[in-house]
Design a protein around this motif. Structure first.
Motif, PDB file in Angstrom:
ATOM      1  N   THR A 175      23.768 -12.563 -20.603  1.00  0.00           N
ATOM      2  CA  THR A 175      24.288 -11.939 -21.975  1.00  0.00           C
ATOM      3  C   THR A 175      22.877 -11.373 -22.489  1.00  0.00           C
ATOM      4  O   THR A 175      22.958 -10.105 -22.848  1.00  0.00           O
ATOM      5  CB  THR A 175      25.041 -12.726 -22.759  1.00  0.00           C
ATOM      6  N   LYS A 176      21.826 -12.302 -22.694  1.00  0.00           N
ATOM      7  CA  LYS A 176      20.520 -11.817 -23.345  1.00  0.00           C
ATOM      8  C   LYS A 176      20.024 -10.673 -22.823  1.00  0.00           C
ATOM      9  O   LYS A 176      19.734  -9.434 -23.136  1.00  0.00           O
ATOM     10  CB  LYS A 176      19.627 -13.147 -23.381  1.00  0.00           C
ATOM     11  N   ARG A 179      22.137  -7.434 -23.443  1.00  0.00           N
ATOM     12  CA  ARG A 179      22.104  -7.159 -24.911  1.00  0.00           C
ATOM     13  C   ARG A 179      20.701  -6.315 -25.025  1.00  0.00           C
ATOM     14  O   ARG A 179      20.527  -5.356 -25.798  1.00  0.00           O
ATOM     15  CB  ARG A 179      22.602  -7.999 -25.487  1.00  0.00           C
ATOM     16  N   GLU A 180      19.668  -7.109 -24.632  1.00  0.00           N
ATOM     17  CA  GLU A 180      18.362  -7.038 -25.207  1.00  0.00           C
ATOM     18  C   GLU A 180      17.566  -5.820 -24.450  1.00  0.00           C
ATOM     19  O   GLU A 180      16.984  -4.954 -24.793  1.00  0.00           O
ATOM     20  CB  GLU A 180      17.578  -8.257 -25.323  1.00  0.00           C
ATOM     21  N   LYS A 183      20.821  -2.789 -23.414  1.00  0.00           N
ATOM     22  CA  LYS A 183      21.193  -2.317 -24.731  1.00  0.00           C
ATOM     23  C   LYS A 183      22.885  -2.291 -24.497  1.00  0.00           C
ATOM     24  O   LYS A 183      23.656  -1.622 -25.118  1.00  0.00           O
ATOM     25  CB  LYS A 183      21.195  -0.975 -25.225  1.00  0.00           C
ATOM     26  N   ALA A 184      23.499  -3.081 -23.721  1.00  0.00           N
ATOM     27  CA  ALA A 184      24.976  -3.155 -23.639  1.00  0.00           C
ATOM     28  C   ALA A 184      25.524  -3.743 -24.778  1.00  0.00           C
ATOM     29  O   ALA A 184      25.034  -4.705 -25.413  1.00  0.00           O
ATOM     30  CB  ALA A 184      25.190  -3.980 -22.293  1.00  0.00           C
ATOM     31  N   ARG A 185      26.932  -3.368 -24.932  1.00  0.00           N
ATOM     32  CA  ARG A 185      27.627  -3.984 -26.235  1.00  0.00           C
ATOM     33  C   ARG A 185      28.886  -4.694 -25.870  1.00  0.00           C
ATOM     34  O   ARG A 185      29.442  -3.909 -25.074  1.00  0.00           O
ATOM     35  CB  ARG A 185      27.828  -3.053 -27.316  1.00  0.00           C
ATOM     36  N   PHE A 186      29.181  -5.785 -26.259  1.00  0.00           N
ATOM     37  CA  PHE A 186      30.389  -6.536 -25.765  1.00  0.00           C
ATOM     38  C   PHE A 186      30.526  -7.726 -26.743  1.00  0.00           C
ATOM     39  O   PHE A 186      29.650  -8.141 -27.378  1.00  0.00           O
ATOM     40  CB  PHE A 186      30.390  -6.922 -24.221  1.00  0.00           C
ATOM     41  N   PHE A 187      31.750  -7.940 -26.849  1.00  0.00           N
ATOM     42  CA  PHE A 187      32.105  -9.446 -27.635  1.00  0.00           C
ATOM     43  C   PHE A 187      31.485 -10.586 -27.363  1.00  0.00           C
ATOM     44  O   PHE A 187      30.923 -10.973 -26.225  1.00  0.00           O
ATOM     45  CB  PHE A 187      33.533  -9.763 -27.766  1.00  0.00           C
ATOM     46  N   ASP A 188      31.100 -11.289 -28.263  1.00  0.00           N
ATOM     47  CA  ASP A 188      30.535 -12.876 -27.946  1.00  0.00           C
ATOM     48  C   ASP A 188      31.376 -13.583 -27.200  1.00  0.00           C
ATOM     49  O   ASP A 188      32.676 -13.394 -27.268  1.00  0.00           O
ATOM     50  CB  ASP A 188      30.439 -13.323 -29.426  1.00  0.00           C
ATOM     51  N   SER A 190      31.831 -13.594 -23.971  1.00  0.00           N
ATOM     52  CA  SER A 190      32.536 -13.020 -22.816  1.00  0.00           C
ATOM     53  C   SER A 190      32.188 -13.664 -21.593  1.00  0.00           C
ATOM     54  O   SER A 190      31.064 -13.921 -21.391  1.00  0.00           O
ATOM     55  CB  SER A 190      32.092 -11.663 -22.854  1.00  0.00           C
TER      56      SER A 190
END
Ligand code: NAP
Length: 585
Positions: A175-176, A179-180, A183-188, A190
């Motif tokens: 996830t880290k 996201r970092e 730059k992917a975006r999704f719900f916490d 998941s």
């Protein structure tokens, strides 16, 4: 030397030499009885296959069966081991084998035996032929139109099993990173799954599917994908599939684009059409126009859904056959499970395993034996002799047990079947249906495209082919009558001495004749037509054509093949297509 497997010394092993299967007349073929209903159906099928081989070859050929062990029977023999190494070794060594269903032990860290087999033997293609046999109950109005062979990828996509549970440290790490760094975006919270699809995995599957189509005189291969959403996995599957067709089967395949644009819908003799469909449309199509599809190649998850859905159209899982195939090894299998509640009741339908054996005989090149079974089967079912699952769907049927069904089928096989006459009738029917499809494509290309789920992609798909042409020396007035009579807003002007084509539109007449206060009866077409005519090839995408229309402020484009103009596409055509088929960004 094996601990429990006894390879019959009376037969010879099947071999693979230079990638080609060599099947002796007395081959040793492996089998796994399976759990639950496995023993019932296996016993019945062994008798049927042997009877068909004996009848077809009068004793010249015979299968020498070699029992190998997986599942509960293996656990009993090998100290609790459901998947002994010696069975895997034997299945590899025997090259061709067939298995009944296996229980997947729940809990205790067992891998599914079927998944283990596929992975350990790298059986990368799951092959599922689905066709209707006369007399078998079906929810479709015309189930006879279903006759497809699905090649489903067996090692990648969701079967790669790369998943990270929500809340786990591995998930946190992924996830880290996503996201970092990405730059992917999704719900916490998941859960995360990874869907790998490679050029290697795709190409070996599609290669097998096309080769099958070539070997069996099939009409088309359809790549089924969800590439409109997942471009770099499913979309790449599509692109790599076309690449294999082009690079390795270029002399025996054409694309659907070519079928319409170059061949005007008439399939050339000896060529297989390669096409593709978005997965969701494919589900609709297999209900509405199943006869448009023949061989299907698809990634794992689509194939999973699609094979069961299509099987349900023609009698369900009880008779759907299957195989898992690698380059040098094939394991044929019943596609249903062990149905434990029916174990040892001599009750269930042997059809799935039976037809997996028919596939196996075909794979071995023993087509006569295979045909005897598949041609005798509908006769028995049409006589109303069926197992419980069909009996509950057919009024007046006589329910029989698994072994009695086998008896009836064997009796029919031994009674003699006019194979030649039945094959001829099937072939004639096939040719007739192909012709009908071809006529529809020739007469109504747009309608056919729409009703077979194909989205127009190039200007070649959209263009008007029946060109209305005039010559330079005609009067504008006569050309205007031609336009009016044919209901067109422009005419193509045939090449002048320099070989340049031209175009004359309604707008030309309004601006260059009416506005200029000239008499159309005395003006010549050459005085009004625009030259040279701007043209693009038929392969130009609709998007690229729209860019040209916008940049040049045109409202139509001529379509050229070499130095010939073969069609016209207008902004009205593009508008109409997007209105009908939608537009995928
Ligand atoms: P299943 O064994 O396929 O049975 C589900 C239902 O399908 C049965 O109750 C029966 O329907 C019908 N059916 C299955 N085989 C039939 C046949 N030969 N003739 C007529 N009807 C048939 O599925 P399951 O109950 O989900 O799974 C049972 C076990 O099998 C599990 O351990 C599972 O892991 C395993 N499994 C193995 C394989 C494999 O080895 N390839 C595949 C799937 C599942 P009715 O109840 O309506 O009569």
């Amino acid at each position: 030397m094996y601990r429990h497997i006894k390879v019959p010394t009376t037969g010879e092993k099947v071999r693979v030499v230079n990638g080609k299967l060599h099947v002796p007349d007395q081959p040793v073929i492996g089998y796994v009885e399976g759990d639950g209903i496995g023993p019932d159906i296996t016993k019945a099928c062994l008798r049927i296959w042997d009877a068909a081989v004996a009848k077809a070859y009068g004793g010249k050929r015979k299968i020498h069966w070699c029992e190998t062990f997986l599942g509960e029977k293996a656990a009993g023999l090998y100290d609790g081991n459901y998947c002994p190494d010696e069975t895997l070794h034997a299945l590899k060594d025997l090259v061709v084998s067939i298995k009944g269903p296996l229980t997947t032990p729940v809990g205790g860290g067992f891998r599914s035996l079927n998944v283990a087999l596929r992975q350990d033997l790298d059986l990368y293609a799951c092959v599922r032929p689905v066709k209707h046999y006369a007399g078998v109950p079906s929810p479709l109005k015309q189930p006879g139109k279903v006759d497809v062979v699905i090649f489903r990828e067996n090692t990648e996509d969701v079967y790669a099993g790369i998943e990270y549970k929500a809340g786990s440290p591995e998930n946190d790490k992924v996830t880290k990173f996503l996201r970092e760094e990405m730059k992917a975006r999704f719900f916490d919270g998941s859960g995360i799954g990874i869907k790998p699809i490679s050029a290697f995995g795709t190409k070996r599957l599609v290669r097998k599917a096309i080769q099958y189509a070539v070997d069996n005189g099939r009409e088309s291969v359809t790549l089924v994908h969800k590439g409109n959403i997942m471009k770099f996995t499913e979309g790449a599957f599509r692109n790599w599939g076309y690449e294999v067709a082009r690079e390795e089967f270029g002399n025996v395949t054409i694309t659907e684009e070519q079928l319409y644009a170059e061949y005007k819908g008439k399939q050339p003799e000896g060529k297989i059409v390669i096409k593709d469909r978005i997965a969701d449309i494919m589900f609709q199509m297999m209900l509405l126009r199943p006869d448009e599809f023949d061989v299907i190649a698809t990634p794992n998850l689509n194939g999973d859904y699609l094979s069961d859905a299509i099987a349900a159209e023609v009698g369900g899982m009880g008779i759907a056959p299957g195989a898992n195939i690698a380059d040098n090894i094939a394991v044929f299998e019943a596609t249903h499970g062990t149905a434990p509640k029916y174990a040892n009741l001599n009750k269930v339908n042997p059809g799935s395993l039976l037809f997996s054996g028919v596939m196996m005989l075909e794979y071995m090149g023993w087509k006569e034996a295979a045909d005897l079974i598949s041609l005798a089967y509908p006769d028995v079912v049409s006589d109303g002799i069926v197992t419980y699952d069909f009996a509950r769907q057919i009024d007046g049927a006589r329910e029989v047990g698994t072994s009695q069904f086998a008896d009836a089928l064997i009796e029919r096989i031994q009674g003699g079947i006019d194979l030649e006459a039945k094959r001829r009738a099937q072939q004639e029917q096939l040719v007739k249906e192909r012709k009908q499809r071809e006529i529809r494509r020739l007469l109504q290309p747009m309608e056919e495209m729409m009703s077979t789920g194909r989205r127009p992609q190039t200007v070649g798909d959209l263009m008007t082919r029946s060109l209305i042409t005039v010559t330079d020396e005609e009067t504008v007035e006569s050309a205007m009558h031609v336009m009016q009579d044919n209901g067109v807003s422009c005419v193509v002007v045939e090449p002048n001495k320099k070989g340049e084509w031209g175009i004359m539109t309604r707008r030309d007449i309004v601006t260059k004749i009416v506005h200029a206060n000239k008499n159309p009866a005395t003006q010549k077409v050459k005085d009004v037509a625009s030259r040279p005519l701007f043209s693009v090839p038929a392969e130009t995408t609709i998007r690229e054509a729209s860019r040209i229309l916008a940049d040049r402020n045109f409202s139509r484009l001529a379509i050229a093949q070499g130095d010939r103009i073969i069609g016209i596409v207008t902004e009205t055509d593009i508008f109409g297509s997007v209105e009908r088929f939608g537009w995928l960004e």
